[in-house]
Design a protein around this motif. Sequence first.
Motif, short mmCIF file in Angstrom:
data_model
loop_
_atom_site.label_atom_id
_atom_site.label_comp_id
_atom_site.label_asym_id
_atom_site.label_seq_id
_atom_site.Cartn_x
_atom_site.Cartn_y
_atom_site.Cartn_z
N UNK A 1 36.63 34.55 44.23
CA UNK A 1 35.93 33.34 43.72
C UNK A 1 36.60 32.79 42.40
N UNK A 2 36.64 31.52 42.36
CA UNK A 2 37.18 30.89 41.04
C UNK A 2 36.84 31.54 39.88
N UNK A 3 35.57 32.10 39.89
CA UNK A 3 35.07 32.56 38.70
C UNK A 3 35.73 34.02 38.40
N UNK A 4 36.45 34.81 39.11
CA UNK A 4 37.25 35.83 39.03
C UNK A 4 38.51 35.78 38.48
N UNK A 5 39.02 34.72 38.51
CA UNK A 5 40.50 34.27 38.48
C UNK A 5 40.93 35.11 36.89
N UNK B 1 43.89 34.53 47.13
CA UNK B 1 43.60 33.31 47.69
C UNK B 1 42.28 32.99 47.00
N UNK B 2 42.15 31.81 46.20
CA UNK B 2 41.07 31.65 45.47
C UNK B 2 40.08 30.68 46.23
N UNK B 3 38.78 31.11 46.46
CA UNK B 3 37.85 30.21 46.94
C UNK B 3 37.20 29.45 45.79
N UNK B 4 37.40 28.09 46.07
CA UNK B 4 36.70 27.34 45.03
C UNK B 4 35.50 26.53 45.49
N UNK B 5 34.30 26.58 44.73
CA UNK B 5 33.31 25.71 45.11
C UNK B 5 32.97 24.47 44.05
N UNK B 6 33.89 24.56 42.86
CA UNK B 6 33.53 23.67 41.59
C UNK B 6 34.39 22.54 41.82
N UNK B 7 35.44 22.47 42.27
CA UNK B 7 36.04 21.16 42.52
C UNK B 7 36.77 20.93 41.20
#
Length: 187
Positions: free
Chosen positions: A106-110, A129-135
């Motif tokens: 998740x983006x929050x872990x980068x 690979x980053x999964x981003x829900x935030x935009x």
Amino acid sequence: MKKIAIYGGTFDPVHHAHLILAREAIETLGLEKVILVPATISPLKKTAPVASGEVRLAMLRAATKGDPAFEVDECELRRPPPSYTINTVEEIRRRECDTVIYCLIGEDNVEQLPQWRRFAELERMVRFVVLDRSGKQPTHSYPLIHRRIDISATEIRRRVAQNESIRYLVPESVDEIIQHEKLYREH
């Protein structure tokens, strides 16, 4: 070479955003499968999961039942806490020879990645690979799977505690487990 991904997390509870982004990764990266791995306790999180490992495992299995592109692996629940990604990658690599392994995060872990156990070694073993829900505009150079989805486990737990519906936020089978186990009633 075969391509797979490992997607670890608390999954407390698993919800549609997790599944949609994992499916998007399969299609974007041409993956054979995504292995979902529920963590016992993440070493960098301040709190333990609310639901037990056994129940989170049941929710993941219920949510992915019948989809051969998803596999659920309980290796981190079998090991003593905390859960380290490097140990999981090593275990899965032993079974999945001649395979390119992606690690979905998740983006929050980068921002915390450099603090992960044996990170330099891990970075050589997998492709992050980053999964981003935030935009939001990324501040990293990792490949991105982006889909604007405003669903979070925190919001789901809050809604359950306030006796609000979580229909359409989680698969129906996961909602049934949450109700049956009386999870997340206290906020």
